[in-house]
Design an enzyme around this catalytic site. Structure first.
Site, PDB file in Angstrom:
ATOM      1  N   VAL A 128       0.846  -1.267  -0.026  1.00 24.34           N
ATOM      2  CA  VAL A 128      -0.007   0.050   0.059  1.00 24.34           C
ATOM      3  C   VAL A 128       0.762   1.222  -0.065  1.00 24.34           C
ATOM      4  O   VAL A 128       0.872   2.025  -0.651  1.00 24.34           O
ATOM      5  CB  VAL A 128      -1.135  -0.123   1.450  1.00 24.34           C
ATOM      6  CG1 VAL A 128      -1.720   1.337   1.283  1.00 24.34           C
ATOM      7  CG2 VAL A 128      -1.715  -1.283   1.118  1.00 24.34           C
ATOM      8  N   TYR A 129       1.845   1.061   0.759  1.00 23.16           N
ATOM      9  CA  TYR A 129       2.811   2.305   0.834  1.00 23.16           C
ATOM     10  C   TYR A 129       3.583   2.628  -0.490  1.00 23.16           C
ATOM     11  O   TYR A 129       3.580   3.848  -0.936  1.00 23.16           O
ATOM     12  CB  TYR A 129       4.034   1.981   1.905  1.00 23.16           C
ATOM     13  CG  TYR A 129       5.269   2.841   1.749  1.00 23.16           C
ATOM     14  CD1 TYR A 129       5.096   4.113   2.638  1.00 23.16           C
ATOM     15  CD2 TYR A 129       6.458   2.524   1.185  1.00 23.16           C
ATOM     16  CE1 TYR A 129       6.189   5.077   2.574  1.00 23.16           C
ATOM     17  CE2 TYR A 129       7.363   3.382   1.246  1.00 23.16           C
ATOM     18  CZ  TYR A 129       7.436   4.705   1.807  1.00 23.16           C
ATOM     19  OH  TYR A 129       8.358   5.622   1.921  1.00 23.16           O
TER      20      TYR A 129
END
Length: 218
Positions: A128-129
């Site tokens: 997600v990062y």
């Protein structure tokens, strides 16, 4: 120069503030917590208390007005969950870029991450990062009103900086001390000929100033 740094209390930002202040630049760091202000003053920077997760574009633009350059060095941090990857690593970066445009600050440097990609697959927090960072980078790179440079460091370490780096469009993976990331950022801010470049950064054998000059205008 007057330089405003988002994420002013971060590990890279504090190092960058010291470097910029030492060379005579006027530096302001945007921070979320008033209790962080003394650390910025000690680094030679003016603390600006403003939460980029809740501020408006107008509020941020007001803090940026009159600056010669803006650096986005904020991050949700390794202990944060999925939601803050979106609100800090993506949304705050987009907000800061929009505010720079509104304030008429053309020079814009964003600290990204190696592997950042808006099409990155996966649902783990690091996935997600990387997706959030990639989306932020893509947004910034689409803004014609900014002379942007995207810096994507490799694995960050707290080792003492060597001043020797490898800075290229593609470096391959590797470590890089935060000291050296800050040194490269200080050079990039002062080298507008690197506008329009997305650069990866790891430790290497080339002095920082030489490495930045060698990619300028490419």
């Amino acid at each position: 120069m007057r330089i405003v740094i988002a994420g002013g209390h971060g590990q890279i930002a504090l190092r960058l503030e010291r470097l910029l202040a030492a060379r005579g630049d006027e530096v302001a760091g945007i921070i979320r917590k008033a209790e962080q202000a003394d650390d910025l003053r000690e680094a030679g920077a003016e603390p600006v208390v403003l939460d980029l997760e809740s501020a408006s574009v107008d509020e941020v633009a007001e803090r940026l007005r009159g600056a010669d350059a803006a650096v986005f060095a904020a991050g949700a941090g390794p202990g944060s969950g999925v939601a803050r990857k979106d609100t800090v690593d993506k949304a705050a970066a987009i907000l800061f870029a929009d505010a720079a445009v509104k304030a008429g600050v053309r020079r814009f440097v964003i600290v990204s991450s190696m592997g950042a990609d808006p099409r990155h697959q996966g649902d783990e927090i690091f996935d997600v990062y990387l997706r959030a960072k990639g989306e932020a980078d893509a947004y910034v790179r689409a803004l014609d009103a900014l002379d942007w440079t995207v810096l994507r460091p490799g694995r960050l370490t707290d080792d003492a900086g060597t001043g020797l780096v490898r800075l290229e469009a593609r470096t391959g993976r590797g470590p890089i001390p935060r000291d050296d990331v800050a040194a490269v950022l200080a050079e990039l801010v002062d080298t507008p000929a690197t506008a329009g470049l997305t650069l990866e950064l790891i430790s290497g054998s080339t002095p920082v100033s030489v490495a930045v000059r060698s990619v300028a205008g490419n």
